[in-house]
Scaffold this motif. Sequence first.
Motif, PDB file in Angstrom:
ATOM      1  N   THR B  97       0.826  -1.201   0.000  1.00  0.00           N
ATOM      2  CA  THR B  97       0.000   0.000   0.000  1.00  0.00           C
ATOM      3  C   THR B  97       0.867   1.260   0.000  1.00  0.00           C
ATOM      4  OG1 THR B  97      -1.663  -1.234   1.179  1.00  0.00           O
ATOM      5  CG2 THR B  97      -1.897   1.144   1.205  1.00  0.00           C
ATOM      6  N   PHE B  98       1.963   1.212   0.755  1.00  0.00           N
ATOM      7  CA  PHE B  98       2.851   2.362   0.827  1.00  0.00           C
ATOM      8  C   PHE B  98       3.476   2.658  -0.521  1.00  0.00           C
ATOM      9  CE2 PHE B  98       3.640   3.310   5.384  1.00  0.00           C
ATOM     10  CZ  PHE B  98       3.629   4.677   5.207  1.00  0.00           C
ATOM     11  N   ALA B  99       3.993   1.631  -1.161  1.00  0.00           N
ATOM     12  CA  ALA B  99       4.625   1.817  -2.458  1.00  0.00           C
ATOM     13  C   ALA B  99       3.602   2.358  -3.444  1.00  0.00           C
ATOM     14  CB  ALA B  99       5.193   0.501  -2.960  1.00  0.00           C
ATOM     15  N   LEU B 100       2.393   1.798  -3.396  1.00  0.00           N
ATOM     16  CA  LEU B 100       1.347   2.245  -4.312  1.00  0.00           C
ATOM     17  C   LEU B 100       1.038   3.718  -4.070  1.00  0.00           C
ATOM     18  CD1 LEU B 100      -0.701   1.574  -6.477  1.00  0.00           C
ATOM     19  CD2 LEU B 100      -2.246   0.747  -4.726  1.00  0.00           C
ATOM     20  N   ALA B 101       0.883   4.089  -2.790  1.00  0.00           N
ATOM     21  CA  ALA B 101       0.566   5.482  -2.473  1.00  0.00           C
ATOM     22  C   ALA B 101       1.721   6.394  -2.888  1.00  0.00           C
ATOM     23  CB  ALA B 101       0.269   5.626  -0.990  1.00  0.00           C
ATOM     24  N   TRP B 160       0.803  -4.368 -22.455  1.00  0.00           N
ATOM     25  CA  TRP B 160       1.977  -3.741 -21.848  1.00  0.00           C
ATOM     26  C   TRP B 160       2.314  -4.367 -20.505  1.00  0.00           C
ATOM     27  CZ3 TRP B 160       1.469   2.270 -22.814  1.00  0.00           C
ATOM     28  CH2 TRP B 160       1.551   2.479 -24.196  1.00  0.00           C
ATOM     29  N   PHE B 161       1.308  -4.912 -19.865  1.00  0.00           N
ATOM     30  CA  PHE B 161       1.556  -5.645 -18.618  1.00  0.00           C
ATOM     31  C   PHE B 161       0.525  -6.769 -18.540  1.00  0.00           C
ATOM     32  CE2 PHE B 161      -1.875  -2.901 -17.437  1.00  0.00           C
ATOM     33  CZ  PHE B 161      -2.524  -3.500 -16.376  1.00  0.00           C
ATOM     34  N   THR B 162       0.776  -7.743 -17.682  1.00  0.00           N
ATOM     35  CA  THR B 162      -0.137  -8.871 -17.587  1.00  0.00           C
ATOM     36  C   THR B 162      -0.955  -8.755 -16.307  1.00  0.00           C
ATOM     37  OG1 THR B 162       1.684 -10.109 -18.499  1.00  0.00           O
ATOM     38  CG2 THR B 162      -0.237 -11.368 -17.838  1.00  0.00           C
ATOM     39  N   PRO B 163      -2.227  -8.515 -16.411  1.00  0.00           N
ATOM     40  CA  PRO B 163      -3.033  -8.417 -15.197  1.00  0.00           C
ATOM     41  C   PRO B 163      -2.927  -9.704 -14.376  1.00  0.00           C
ATOM     42  CG  PRO B 163      -4.303  -7.768 -17.120  1.00  0.00           C
ATOM     43  CD  PRO B 163      -3.022  -8.333 -17.618  1.00  0.00           C
ATOM     44  N   GLY B 164      -2.689  -9.553 -13.099  1.00  0.00           N
ATOM     45  CA  GLY B 164      -2.624 -10.727 -12.238  1.00  0.00           C
ATOM     46  C   GLY B 164      -1.213 -11.255 -12.045  1.00  0.00           C
ATOM     47  N   TYR B 169       7.430  -7.847  -3.671  1.00  0.00           N
ATOM     48  CA  TYR B 169       8.648  -7.032  -3.628  1.00  0.00           C
ATOM     49  C   TYR B 169       9.836  -7.824  -3.086  1.00  0.00           C
ATOM     50  CZ  TYR B 169       7.145  -6.685   1.201  1.00  0.00           C
ATOM     51  OH  TYR B 169       6.737  -7.003   2.452  1.00  0.00           O
ATOM     52  N   THR B 170       9.552  -8.908  -2.381  1.00  0.00           N
ATOM     53  CA  THR B 170      10.648  -9.709  -1.859  1.00  0.00           C
ATOM     54  C   THR B 170      11.313 -10.516  -2.970  1.00  0.00           C
ATOM     55  OG1 THR B 170       8.985 -11.338  -1.275  1.00  0.00           O
ATOM     56  CG2 THR B 170       9.825  -9.973   0.504  1.00  0.00           C
ATOM     57  N   GLU B 171      10.533 -10.807  -4.032  1.00  0.00           N
ATOM     58  CA  GLU B 171      11.088 -11.611  -5.121  1.00  0.00           C
ATOM     59  C   GLU B 171      11.808 -10.744  -6.146  1.00  0.00           C
ATOM     60  OE1 GLU B 171       7.985 -14.006  -6.885  1.00  0.00           O
ATOM     61  OE2 GLU B 171       7.289 -14.485  -4.863  1.00  0.00           O
ATOM     62  N   ASN B 172      11.142  -9.663  -6.543  1.00  0.00           N
ATOM     63  CA  ASN B 172      11.662  -8.885  -7.648  1.00  0.00           C
ATOM     64  C   ASN B 172      11.209  -7.436  -7.485  1.00  0.00           C
ATOM     65  OD1 ASN B 172      12.178  -7.663 -10.069  1.00  0.00           O
ATOM     66  ND2 ASN B 172      11.369  -9.309 -11.334  1.00  0.00           N
ATOM     67  N   LYS B 173      12.123  -6.587  -7.018  1.00  0.00           N
ATOM     68  CA  LYS B 173      11.739  -5.210  -6.686  1.00  0.00           C
ATOM     69  C   LYS B 173      11.318  -4.424  -7.916  1.00  0.00           C
ATOM     70  CE  LYS B 173      13.671  -4.369  -2.229  1.00  0.00           C
ATOM     71  NZ  LYS B 173      14.257  -5.703  -1.964  1.00  0.00           N
ATOM     72  N   ILE B 174      12.035  -4.607  -9.026  1.00  0.00           N
ATOM     73  CA  ILE B 174      11.720  -3.845 -10.230  1.00  0.00           C
ATOM     74  C   ILE B 174      10.368  -4.276 -10.792  1.00  0.00           C
ATOM     75  CG2 ILE B 174      12.459  -3.351 -12.593  1.00  0.00           C
ATOM     76  CD1 ILE B 174      15.366  -3.747 -11.469  1.00  0.00           C
ATOM     77  N   GLY B 175      10.176  -5.593 -10.855  1.00  0.00           N
ATOM     78  CA  GLY B 175       8.902  -6.121 -11.345  1.00  0.00           C
ATOM     79  C   GLY B 175       7.748  -5.617 -10.499  1.00  0.00           C
ATOM     80  N   PHE B 176       7.976  -5.570  -9.198  1.00  0.00           N
ATOM     81  CA  PHE B 176       6.962  -5.093  -8.252  1.00  0.00           C
ATOM     82  C   PHE B 176       6.577  -3.660  -8.580  1.00  0.00           C
ATOM     83  CE2 PHE B 176       6.463  -2.838  -4.092  1.00  0.00           C
ATOM     84  CZ  PHE B 176       5.265  -3.399  -3.699  1.00  0.00           C
ATOM     85  N   PHE B 177       7.586  -2.777  -8.747  1.00  0.00           N
ATOM     86  CA  PHE B 177       7.289  -1.369  -9.019  1.00  0.00           C
ATOM     87  C   PHE B 177       6.622  -1.202 -10.371  1.00  0.00           C
ATOM     88  CE2 PHE B 177      10.190  -0.438  -5.518  1.00  0.00           C
ATOM     89  CZ  PHE B 177       9.405   0.494  -4.860  1.00  0.00           C
ATOM     90  N   LEU B 262      -4.339  -6.597  -5.754  1.00  0.00           N
ATOM     91  CA  LEU B 262      -3.084  -6.385  -5.033  1.00  0.00           C
ATOM     92  C   LEU B 262      -3.267  -6.754  -3.570  1.00  0.00           C
ATOM     93  CD1 LEU B 262      -2.078  -2.883  -6.386  1.00  0.00           C
ATOM     94  CD2 LEU B 262      -0.965  -5.044  -6.891  1.00  0.00           C
ATOM     95  N   PRO B 263      -2.340  -7.507  -3.023  1.00  0.00           N
ATOM     96  CA  PRO B 263      -2.491  -7.916  -1.626  1.00  0.00           C
ATOM     97  C   PRO B 263      -2.059  -6.824  -0.657  1.00  0.00           C
ATOM     98  CG  PRO B 263      -0.555  -8.928  -2.566  1.00  0.00           C
ATOM     99  CD  PRO B 263      -1.153  -8.080  -3.642  1.00  0.00           C
ATOM    100  N   GLY B 264      -2.737  -5.713  -0.643  1.00  0.00           N
ATOM    101  CA  GLY B 264      -2.368  -4.607   0.244  1.00  0.00           C
ATOM    102  C   GLY B 264      -3.311  -4.477   1.422  1.00  0.00           C
ATOM    103  N   LEU B 265      -3.174  -3.345   2.122  1.00  0.00           N
ATOM    104  CA  LEU B 265      -4.002  -3.093   3.300  1.00  0.00           C
ATOM    105  C   LEU B 265      -5.488  -3.071   2.975  1.00  0.00           C
ATOM    106  CD1 LEU B 265      -2.449  -0.199   5.380  1.00  0.00           C
ATOM    107  CD2 LEU B 265      -2.526  -2.623   5.886  1.00  0.00           C
ATOM    108  N   GLY B 266      -5.824  -2.499   1.831  1.00  0.00           N
ATOM    109  CA  GLY B 266      -7.221  -2.316   1.466  1.00  0.00           C
ATOM    110  C   GLY B 266      -7.954  -3.633   1.384  1.00  0.00           C
TER     111      GLY B 266
END
Lengths: 536, 313
Positions: B97-101, B160-164, B169-177, B262-266
């Motif tokens: 959630t933080f990264a998203l915000a 441009w991206f694959t939904p789902g 972020y623990t696996e791949n920081k760039i992919g995550f962002f 996304l598995p965030g706080l929401g």
Amino acid sequence: MKRQMKRILTMVVTVTTMIVLGGCAGNTGGETVQSESNLTVESNTTEENTTVAEVSSETQEGEATYGGSIVVGIQNDLDSLDPHLAGSAGTSEVLFNIFEGLVKPNSEGELIPAVASDYKISEDGMCYTFTLRDGVTFHNGEPVTIEDVIYSIKRCAGMLEDQTEPLVSAYSVIAEINTLDEKTIELKLSEADTELIGYLTEAILPKEYENQASAPIGCGPFQFVSYAPQQSFVMKRFEHYWGERPYLDQVEFRIVANTDSAMMELKAGSIDIYPYLTSDQANELSGQFEVLIGTSNLVQALFLNNAVAPFDQVKVRQALCYAVDAQEIMDMIADGYGTEIGSNMFPAFGKYYKDLSEYYSVDITKAKELLTEAGYPNGFEMTITVPSNYQFHIDTAQVIVEQLKQIGVNAKIELVEWASWYSDVYRGREFQSTIVGLDADLAPKALLKRYGSEVKNNFIGFSDEEYDRILEEALRAVDDNIKVKNYHRLQEILAEQAASVFIQDAAVLIAFNPKLGGYTFYPVYVQDMSQIYYRK
Amino acid sequence: MKYLGKKIVTLLFTLLFISMAAFLVFQIIPGDPAAMMLDMDATDAQIEAMREQLGLNRPLFVRYISWIMDFCRGNLGISYHYQIPVAELLKDKLPVTFALAGITFLLILFLSIPFGLFQVRFAKKRIGIVMHIVNQVFMAIPSFFLGVLIILVFGLILKWFTPGRYVSYTENKIGFFLYLIAPAMAIAVPKSAMVVKFLRNSVLEQGQNDYVRTAYSKGNTEQKVFYRHILKNALIPVATILGMMAAETMAGSIVVEQVFNLPGLGRLLVSSIGSRDYPVVQAILVYIASVVVIMNGVVDVLYRYLDPRIRVE
């Protein structure tokens, strides 16, 4: 610049139109649904279903290969990884792959030996004897011993030292657990119960293992890899499984946020199997996915609170039964798929099931007459309380509201959140009518016992003397023929007395990656991954 | 300094009030967490035993005090549903959630300021008017709908991206962002449109002032007047709205997480309300409220340092 703006605007308009049209297109075609496999309930499928079934035998075949991994979308997060504590159907469908009990269900709805290689139920239904299978090992490499089996049964029955209540209430009839020899165990019951076997599918766990809720260990075909709340449950093939070796290396159950995001992921190819499509979604995906059709094995009904007016009058309840057209409901919301039922049981129960779907054929005149006799010549107002997380039940309610208008009954739909439904309607019995689906374990009594007048989960407050008497007889019966006869009569009483408006055993539509094969339907709610393979 | 102290005290009281509200709301609505944890047909005795085990049978006041005391000590309790400490549960969700915000906020900055200035420049020309209309449209699009559009156009049509295909972020920081850019756009676009409108109006308003005329008459070029004088003054109210946006992106992410899975706080919040997992719900509510309250407090304080006139008043 201007031209570019125009282009962007055009794109926005196009996309919006696509969405709107896409929504409409879903309602038109019924033929797009491709195939169906291994349907368990053969005798009772509708005609359309059987014709499609013939096509399926070709598409489903193709040589099985070992290896590969898949992603299965599931709707709800797991309750608990501890199989004895997990309550919801959504959890058991996943854990079925990790754990095994003394017996387990097969796709025909029969119980076959699993951890036990053989079992015997005494003639009087008071004593069960199990012989353990050789060479069954837990995922941690330890062999399954008789101590583990005893520990697991005791844990379910609440017989361990720190327990006060059984974890599985059906186990409360177990009075004694005796070890006959190293491989044989005997259960003595406090009263005759031939249906307890249906509950002995409960998982066998390693004795005294503390971390079941975070790193579960069982002896099923797959072993636990990881779990992240709200994200995924990952498992891999267990190489030392006693039975047939599963085809897939790894399976991820991915918890989706909602059906819309699941649709997006299906279209993008991120999910291989998704077992909860609506018929509109199935049509939308038909080019890309194979759509398999099975039965939900739930009793969907408009449940009427028999304890409150006007539904305390049998004539009013019957009038509703005459007014509600199950076939129309299926046509409107599921492209005609589903099996009409007339009482509180569904066809998967085989010989125990009695087909009463024709008991009330639609008859508006008769319904109006019954209402007049009951003192409601001009109909009445009623509320249908529906849990808001079940779109299928909400859709059903909308069709029913229209159907009831024909007999002057003005129904209003009230949507409530699941937790409120559970505490107010199911436990508090504060409702007039509601639409949900009732499930059952492999024991038919689960569906019929709940209508006994003194039973706690008889949430519609049905009460009938004859019913109570026959129910008691049926539960006590050891002879299967008597049991069948009694269960048939019980279903008839529910229909005659119009306990509720029984609608259908709804169809389930499953999106299935066409590269895969081997999906197996069960009469219980499970997703068996051990049979699934990539086709050559 | 006195001002700062006063601000902090109000802040603490607000938070205390929020914690009470977060606690009480769930005592009023129907639903029993103990019953939700057990089997559908659990006996009353089983439910009672579970209530006892969870400490739900203690009086309301006692429960609140013990919860808030633990909370202040950093013990957020144990999730009813997951049976693991709430802090551990949140630890995985917070970064998402933080990264998203964070990405959303940066996008708002990078989108709104250039577009805003562009619109000001062409305010009277036809292109400026068209953009103004488009801007109004974007303001009106809810972010969840925009999210669906983005998935459809960029995910399914343009690929441009694959939904789902969310990667942790623990696996791949760039992919995550990279995966977070699409949901961040969904939140950022309507919010940027709001900031653009605000910036445009603020600049146009400042342009009417007397000091602008004076600046011109002193022989300044248009460029100089705009950047040195008008923009400087116009940006002060914009800073306030940006501060509020920072808090609102948190709320926006709750909705958009559902759309993008996304598995965030929401998502955790929504599902925990469903299962009546009070410790989790309360912790998240207090957490989000704190972020909003603190953000607003910081903006208030910053405001005084940005604009000397406010300090004098």
